[in-house]
Design a protein around this motif. Sequence first.
Motif, mmCIF file in Angstrom:
data_model
loop_
_atom_site.group_PDB
_atom_site.id
_atom_site.type_symbol
_atom_site.label_atom_id
_atom_site.label_comp_id
_atom_site.label_asym_id
_atom_site.label_seq_id
_atom_site.Cartn_x
_atom_site.Cartn_y
_atom_site.Cartn_z
ATOM 1 N N LEU A 132 -9.002 54.910 19.860
ATOM 2 C CA LEU A 132 -9.370 53.504 19.949
ATOM 3 C C LEU A 132 -8.336 52.717 19.157
ATOM 4 O O LEU A 132 -8.168 52.985 17.962
ATOM 5 N N PRO A 133 -7.607 51.795 19.760
ATOM 6 C CA PRO A 133 -7.713 51.363 21.144
ATOM 7 C C PRO A 133 -7.401 52.502 22.132
ATOM 8 O O PRO A 133 -6.623 53.395 21.823
ATOM 9 N N TRP A 134 -8.014 52.392 23.324
ATOM 10 C CA TRP A 134 -7.768 53.359 24.386
ATOM 11 C C TRP A 134 -6.287 53.392 24.755
ATOM 12 O O TRP A 134 -5.586 52.384 24.690
ATOM 13 N N ARG A 135 -5.834 54.563 25.189
ATOM 14 C CA ARG A 135 -4.492 54.727 25.723
ATOM 15 C C ARG A 135 -4.571 54.965 27.236
ATOM 16 O O ARG A 135 -5.532 55.581 27.728
ATOM 17 N N GLN A 136 -3.532 54.507 27.946
ATOM 18 C CA GLN A 136 -3.539 54.615 29.408
ATOM 19 C C GLN A 136 -3.777 56.054 29.865
ATOM 20 O O GLN A 136 -4.571 56.309 30.772
ATOM 21 N N GLU A 137 -3.084 57.012 29.239
ATOM 22 C CA GLU A 137 -3.192 58.396 29.704
ATOM 23 C C GLU A 137 -4.592 58.964 29.486
ATOM 24 O O GLU A 137 -5.038 59.843 30.232
ATOM 25 N N GLU A 138 -5.301 58.464 28.473
ATOM 26 C CA GLU A 138 -6.658 58.961 28.238
ATOM 27 C C GLU A 138 -7.644 58.344 29.221
ATOM 28 O O GLU A 138 -8.615 59.007 29.618
ATOM 29 N N VAL A 139 -7.414 57.102 29.620
ATOM 30 C CA VAL A 139 -8.230 56.527 30.697
ATOM 31 C C VAL A 139 -8.002 57.306 31.983
ATOM 32 O O VAL A 139 -8.954 57.656 32.698
ATOM 33 N N ASP A 140 -6.738 57.608 32.287
ATOM 34 C CA ASP A 140 -6.434 58.386 33.497
ATOM 35 C C ASP A 140 -7.126 59.744 33.461
ATOM 36 O O ASP A 140 -7.703 60.190 34.465
ATOM 37 N N ALA A 141 -7.066 60.411 32.315
ATOM 38 C CA ALA A 141 -7.690 61.730 32.206
ATOM 39 C C ALA A 141 -9.200 61.643 32.355
ATOM 40 O O ALA A 141 -9.839 62.514 32.974
ATOM 41 N N THR A 142 -9.800 60.598 31.796
ATOM 42 C CA THR A 142 -11.246 60.420 31.935
ATOM 43 C C THR A 142 -11.618 60.159 33.387
ATOM 44 O O THR A 142 -12.611 60.716 33.900
ATOM 45 N N LEU A 143 -10.836 59.353 34.087
ATOM 46 C CA LEU A 143 -11.102 59.094 35.500
ATOM 47 C C LEU A 143 -10.947 60.366 36.336
ATOM 48 O O LEU A 143 -11.684 60.563 37.312
ATOM 49 N N THR A 144 -10.024 61.243 35.956
ATOM 50 C CA THR A 144 -9.903 62.533 36.645
ATOM 51 C C THR A 144 -11.176 63.353 36.484
ATOM 52 O O THR A 144 -11.681 63.954 37.441
ATOM 53 N N THR A 145 -11.714 63.374 35.273
ATOM 54 C CA THR A 145 -12.983 64.074 35.043
ATOM 55 C C THR A 145 -14.105 63.460 35.864
ATOM 56 O O THR A 145 -14.925 64.174 36.467
ATOM 57 N N LEU A 146 -14.152 62.135 35.914
ATOM 58 C CA LEU A 146 -15.210 61.473 36.668
ATOM 59 C C LEU A 146 -15.074 61.717 38.172
ATOM 60 O O LEU A 146 -16.082 61.792 38.883
ATOM 61 N N ARG A 147 -13.842 61.856 38.642
ATOM 62 C CA ARG A 147 -13.666 62.223 40.058
ATOM 63 C C ARG A 147 -14.233 63.618 40.321
ATOM 64 O O ARG A 147 -14.820 63.881 41.372
ATOM 65 N N GLY A 148 -14.041 64.531 39.359
ATOM 66 C CA GLY A 148 -14.610 65.859 39.515
ATOM 67 C C GLY A 148 -16.126 65.814 39.590
ATOM 68 O O GLY A 148 -16.750 66.484 40.428
ATOM 69 N N LEU A 149 -16.751 65.032 38.725
ATOM 70 C CA LEU A 149 -18.206 64.898 38.770
ATOM 71 C C LEU A 149 -18.659 64.266 40.068
ATOM 72 O O LEU A 149 -19.706 64.624 40.623
ATOM 73 N N ALA A 150 -17.875 63.313 40.584
ATOM 74 C CA ALA A 150 -18.252 62.619 41.814
ATOM 75 C C ALA A 150 -18.265 63.540 43.018
ATOM 76 O O ALA A 150 -18.861 63.216 44.048
ATOM 77 N N ASP A 151 -17.628 64.707 42.893
ATOM 78 C CA ASP A 151 -17.656 65.687 43.977
ATOM 79 C C ASP A 151 -18.923 66.540 43.947
ATOM 80 O O ASP A 151 -19.151 67.332 44.869
ATOM 81 N N ARG A 152 -19.724 66.418 42.897
ATOM 82 C CA ARG A 152 -20.881 67.300 42.717
ATOM 83 C C ARG A 152 -22.184 66.593 43.077
ATOM 84 O O ARG A 152 -22.442 65.485 42.619
ATOM 85 N N ARG A 153 -22.981 67.266 43.883
ATOM 86 C CA ARG A 153 -24.302 66.722 44.206
ATOM 87 C C ARG A 153 -25.250 66.925 43.024
ATOM 88 O O ARG A 153 -25.288 67.991 42.419
ATOM 89 N N ALA A 154 -26.013 65.926 42.733
ATOM 90 C CA ALA A 154 -27.024 66.022 41.679
ATOM 91 C C ALA A 154 -28.276 66.696 42.235
ATOM 92 O O ALA A 154 -28.558 66.611 43.436
#
Length: 330
Positions: A132-154
Motif C-alpha cells: 500500500l499504495p498498490w502497485r500495478q503488477e500486484e493488481v495484475d496478479a490479483t486479477l489473474t487470481t480472480l480470473r481463475g476463481l471466475a472459471d470455477r462453479r460455486a
Amino acid sequence: MSGCSGCARGATTTPSRAEVYGVRLAWEDLPGQVRGWVEEVLGAPVARAVSQPGGFSPGSADRVVTTSGRRAFVKAVSDRPNPGTPALHRREIEVLRDLTDLPEVPRLLASEDDGEWVVLVVEDVEGRHPHLPWRQEEVDATLTTLRGLADRRAPGAWPALPEVLAEEMGACRRLGEAPDVLEALHPWLVQRMDELVELCDRTLPRLAGDRVCHLDVRADNLLVGADGRVRLVDWPWAARGAPWTDAASLLVNVRWGGDLDLRPHLDAVLDLGAEPEDVLGLVAGLAGLFTEAARTPPAPGLPTLREFQRQQAVAATRVLEELWTWARPG
C-alpha cells in the motif's frame, strides 16, 4: 462484505490505513483447551505464534510453528466481545470444505466448534499482503487470481449473490430518501442520487451467476507469494454470482490504497463479462453500503470498523467520479 465520506463535509484528520484495522486476541489469550486442541491437531506444542495484522475479527489470527517445525495458520473466536463473529467463522469452515481443490484458496486442515469457541486450523501460506499504495503488477496478479476463481462453479447450496446483496444495493435509495443524510453527503453524490439509485436497481439482477465470489477482496485478504502469485484468504462472505463481481469491487480497494491509475485494469473486468455500467452500478452499491454503514453506532468489539467503512465510502465515491464518463459516455 466487511461507509461516509469525504462523502461528508468538514473532514477531520484521517487515521492511517493501519489504524483502521481491528484489535485481535493474541495466541496467549486463548483458553488452554483451545491451544491444547490446536497442538493435538498439529502433533506438537506450539513454539512460536505471530499475530497477523489486518481484518476486523476480535478473535485470534496467528501463524504458528510447532517444536517439530510444522506450520499452520490458526483463527479462534468466541461470542465475546462481538456476538456475530462466531457465525462468520462457522460459515468460513463450510466454505473452505467446499473449496478443497482450488489453488487460489488455502486448505482447511481442521476445525473445532464447542459451542463457545470456533477454531480453524488452515494451511500457512507463505506470502505478504500487497503493498500500500498498490502497485500495478500486484493488481495484475490479483486479477489473474480472480480470473481463475471466475472459471470455477460455486456449490449450488451457496447463497445467490442478488439475494445476498439485495439490502446493500438498496442503500443509495435509503440515503436518497433521508433529507438530513443528503445534506451531509458529497455534492457529487447528491447531484446524481436518482441516477445512482436506478443504476443499483439495474445492476442487482446482473449479479446473478454460478461462479465462486469471495465478496471481500481487499489487500489484507490477499497474500502474494515469492513467485508473485496471489491467494485469497478469509472466506465467510462467499456466494455464487457473476464472474466479474470480485474484480469490479477490487477497484475500490485499489483506490483506497493509493492513487494508482485504474484505467489499465478495466479491460480485465470487462473480459469477465461485465458491461461498463455493471462496474459503475456495483461501485455505486458499495458507495451507498459503506456510507450508510459508517453512520451506524459502533459495533461491539470492533472499534475501528466504522472508520474503515467511512474510508471505503470515500474511495468508492472517487471511483464513481473517475469512471462516470467512461461507463456513461452519453
